[in-house]
Design a protein around this motif. Structure first.
Motif, short mmCIF file in Angstrom:
data_model
loop_
_atom_site.label_atom_id
_atom_site.label_comp_id
_atom_site.label_asym_id
_atom_site.label_seq_id
_atom_site.Cartn_x
_atom_site.Cartn_y
_atom_site.Cartn_z
N PRO A 273 0.79 -1.23 0.00
CA PRO A 273 0.00 0.00 0.00
C PRO A 273 0.82 1.28 0.00
N PHE A 274 2.13 1.16 0.26
CA PHE A 274 2.93 2.36 0.50
C PHE A 274 3.84 2.74 -0.66
N PHE A 275 3.78 2.01 -1.78
CA PHE A 275 4.61 2.38 -2.91
C PHE A 275 4.14 3.70 -3.53
N ASN A 276 2.83 3.84 -3.77
CA ASN A 276 2.31 5.10 -4.30
C ASN A 276 2.49 6.24 -3.30
N PHE A 277 2.29 5.93 -2.01
CA PHE A 277 2.51 6.94 -0.97
C PHE A 277 3.97 7.39 -0.97
N TYR A 278 4.89 6.46 -1.18
CA TYR A 278 6.32 6.77 -1.24
C TYR A 278 6.62 7.71 -2.42
N LEU A 279 5.98 7.45 -3.56
CA LEU A 279 6.19 8.30 -4.73
C LEU A 279 5.62 9.70 -4.52
N LEU A 280 4.41 9.77 -3.95
CA LEU A 280 3.74 11.06 -3.80
C LEU A 280 4.28 11.87 -2.63
N ASP A 281 4.60 11.20 -1.52
CA ASP A 281 4.98 11.92 -0.30
C ASP A 281 6.49 12.05 -0.13
N ALA A 282 7.22 10.92 -0.28
CA ALA A 282 8.67 10.96 -0.04
C ALA A 282 9.42 11.56 -1.23
N LEU A 283 9.09 11.11 -2.44
CA LEU A 283 9.78 11.61 -3.63
C LEU A 283 9.15 12.87 -4.20
N CYS A 325 6.30 -15.54 -7.92
CA CYS A 325 6.35 -15.11 -6.53
C CYS A 325 7.78 -14.78 -6.12
N LEU A 326 8.73 -15.54 -6.64
CA LEU A 326 10.14 -15.27 -6.35
C LEU A 326 10.55 -13.90 -6.91
N LEU A 327 10.10 -13.59 -8.13
CA LEU A 327 10.39 -12.28 -8.70
C LEU A 327 9.68 -11.16 -7.94
N THR A 328 8.42 -11.41 -7.57
CA THR A 328 7.67 -10.39 -6.82
C THR A 328 8.31 -10.11 -5.47
N ALA A 329 8.85 -11.14 -4.84
CA ALA A 329 9.48 -10.97 -3.53
C ALA A 329 10.71 -10.08 -3.60
N SER A 330 11.37 -10.03 -4.76
CA SER A 330 12.59 -9.22 -4.87
C SER A 330 12.32 -7.75 -5.21
N ILE A 331 11.10 -7.43 -5.60
CA ILE A 331 10.79 -6.05 -6.01
C ILE A 331 11.02 -5.03 -4.90
N PRO A 332 10.58 -5.26 -3.64
CA PRO A 332 10.81 -4.24 -2.60
C PRO A 332 12.29 -3.94 -2.36
N LEU A 333 13.17 -4.91 -2.64
CA LEU A 333 14.60 -4.65 -2.45
C LEU A 333 15.10 -3.56 -3.39
N VAL A 334 14.56 -3.51 -4.60
CA VAL A 334 15.00 -2.50 -5.57
C VAL A 334 14.42 -1.14 -5.22
N TRP A 335 13.23 -1.10 -4.61
CA TRP A 335 12.62 0.18 -4.22
C TRP A 335 13.51 0.94 -3.23
N ILE A 336 14.29 0.22 -2.46
CA ILE A 336 15.15 0.87 -1.46
C ILE A 336 16.13 1.84 -2.13
N TYR A 337 16.53 1.54 -3.36
CA TYR A 337 17.56 2.34 -4.03
C TYR A 337 16.98 3.38 -4.99
N THR A 338 15.68 3.61 -4.94
CA THR A 338 15.07 4.63 -5.81
C THR A 338 15.08 5.99 -5.12
N ASP A 339 15.14 7.03 -5.93
CA ASP A 339 15.08 8.40 -5.42
C ASP A 339 14.44 9.28 -6.49
N SER A 340 14.60 10.60 -6.35
CA SER A 340 13.96 11.53 -7.28
C SER A 340 14.88 11.99 -8.41
N THR A 341 15.98 11.27 -8.63
CA THR A 341 16.87 11.62 -9.72
C THR A 341 16.27 11.20 -11.07
N LEU A 342 16.84 11.75 -12.14
CA LEU A 342 16.32 11.44 -13.47
C LEU A 342 16.49 9.95 -13.80
#
Length: 464
Positions: A273-283, A325-342
């Protein structure tokens, strides 16, 4: 619309209400496809990024956003009650029509509340509360009707084409969502009265489309649960197979599946539930960027689901589930390294959402189909309802725990994403022990592919 080849109907001849000829099955499946396509438009307006942006515009925080996911999950607890009610009716169609008709008409209340808010008759807190109350009641009604609808589909769709049919149906639903989200985002952001009032206009349009979708159900073959239950009970008494009479508590295979569903849903909803919130609020990204990413999810969903459906019909639902499910489980790990850069905005985030859409298509499709495969024909709605209730409880617990952890000082969303990935990976353990009659084992698939590659690598002998 693309025609589907309908194979011989596997429904037993003893059930005269269930058994039907091929043209009737084909007509029912086409009507169900149109129902799903129009319903997807309604669902993507009253759920997802548009309502999240609406509540954020009213000043909502992480708790309210978490409630958007926890309320539907908690509503799943009502599915066993809905299954009990539906089995005592004489028409799947009438039951679903009344339940879902009221559920969709309720969304006219927040639309009226938005225009009252625009004229100063309601404040932001009251409007947020009204939207959440309607969301709760609407989802409660949807849950009461869900088990009956799934049982209806299990009867109408022949087992041999479930992967192909539901993938085709979901692909059209994904295409509808792909068009709805950016169109809704554009309407909300460009409305002259502001984004909140624009969402009210979108709600009215969505309710009209949702009611149109229910009209297609009149063209679907109706099923009488009473006659269906009597036919399957007679078959179970005559059958020499003891598994036909096994109760849920003694069905070890289905209980193992329930364990996987519970753990997986908990881990999934810790962070989902917090991926969109992360994009709108944190980034601090614009809502149009978020709707673009959501459209990328549905675009990948639309392109991948037909492939997964055909593959599931060939090798079974379980191996497809394990891989995705194995691929889906790894998705949150990549979100950790996202930011507001181009780099993140233009490359990493779009790729993340594309992978999410492709894996989501397989997981949603196969989770539903494997339940239809493992549940006995007698009392199917009860099995589906219990599975949904387990997913509802654990999903709500996951969302609640995620909301609590996200607001803890020093924890943050990055730690929450990491924890979610770990729980998702651990939840796959019970799935290895689930037995599906049509599925191939991962070892068997790897051995087969290895032999094919070995044959390709061998030199070709030519006789002179």
């Amino acid at each position: 619309m693309t025609a589907l080849r309908i194979e011989a109907n596997p429904i037993p001849a003893q059930s005269k209400d269930v058994a039907c000829d091929r043209p009737t099955v084909r007509s029912s499946l086409r009507a169900s496809t149109l129902d799903g396509t129009f319903s997807a438009v309604f669902e993507n307006v009253v759920r997802g990024v548009l309502i999240s942006n609406f509540l954020l515009g009213l000043g909502a925080g992480a708790f309210e956003i978490g409630m958007l996911t926890s309320i539907p999950m908690m509503a799943h607890l009502l599915q066993p009650f809905g299954a009990y009610l539906s089995e005592r009716t004489t028409s799947r169609h009438r039951y679903c029509l009344y339940i879902y008709g009221v559920s969709r008409l309720l969304w006219l209340l927040p639309a009226a509340g938005i225009f009252a808010f625009s004229h100063g008759l309601l404040d932001a807190h009251q409007l947020s509360l009204l939207a959440l109350v309607v969301l709760a009641i609407s989802n409660a009604l949807d849950s009461i009707g869900c088990a009956s609808w799934v049982s209806w589909m299990a009867v109408l769709v022949p087992a041999k084409i479930r992967g192909r049919y539901f993938s085709f149906r979901r692909s059209l639903s994904g295409l509808a969502a792909l068009l709805t989200i950016p169109a809704g985002g554009w309407l909300v952001s460009k409305w002259m009265g502001g984004e909140v009032e624009g969402y009210g206009v979108a709600l009215i349009i969505a309710v009209i489309i949702g009611l149109i979708s229910l009209g297609f159900q009149f063209r679907m073959r109706d099923v009488n649960p009473q006659e269906e239950a009597a036919a399957h009970a007679a078959i179970a008494q005559q059958s020499e197979n003891p598994s036909a009479k096994t109760s849920l508590l003694k069905d070890r295979n289905f209980l193992t599946l329930l364990l996987f569903l519970g753990l997986w849903t908990f881990g999934l909803n810790l962070s989902a539930p917090f991926f969109n919130f992360y994009l709108l609020d944190a980034l601090k990204l614009n809502v149009q960027w978020v709707t673009f990413y959501s459209s990328a999810v549905y675009g990948a969903y639309f392109l991948a689901i037909v492939l997964w459906g055909r593959l599931a019909d060939r090798i079974g639902n379980r191996p497809v589930l394990l891989i995705n499910c194995l691929l889906t489980a790894s998705i949150p790990l990549v979100w950790i390294y996202t930011d507001s850069t181009l780099l993140s905005i233009w490359l990493i985030l779009p790729l993340l959402h594309l992978v999410k859409g492709g894996t989501l298509a397989a997981v949603e499709l196969c989770l539903g189909n494997i339940q239809m495969e493992l549940a006995p024909k007698a009392g199917q709605s009860g099995y589906f309802a219990i599975a949904a209730a387990v997913m509802g409880i654990t999903g709500a617990l996951g969302t609640t725990a995620g909301s609590f952890l996200a607001e803890l000082p020093g924890f943050g969303l990055s730690a929450l994403f990491l924890l979610s990935a770990i729980v998702r990976l651990l939840s796959l353990t019970p799935l290895f022990f689930v037995k599906e009659a049509r599925s191939h084992s991962i070892r068997q698939l790897l051995t087969t592919q290895g032999q094919r590659f070995a044959q390709i690598g061998q030199p070709v002998r030519v006789k002179v």
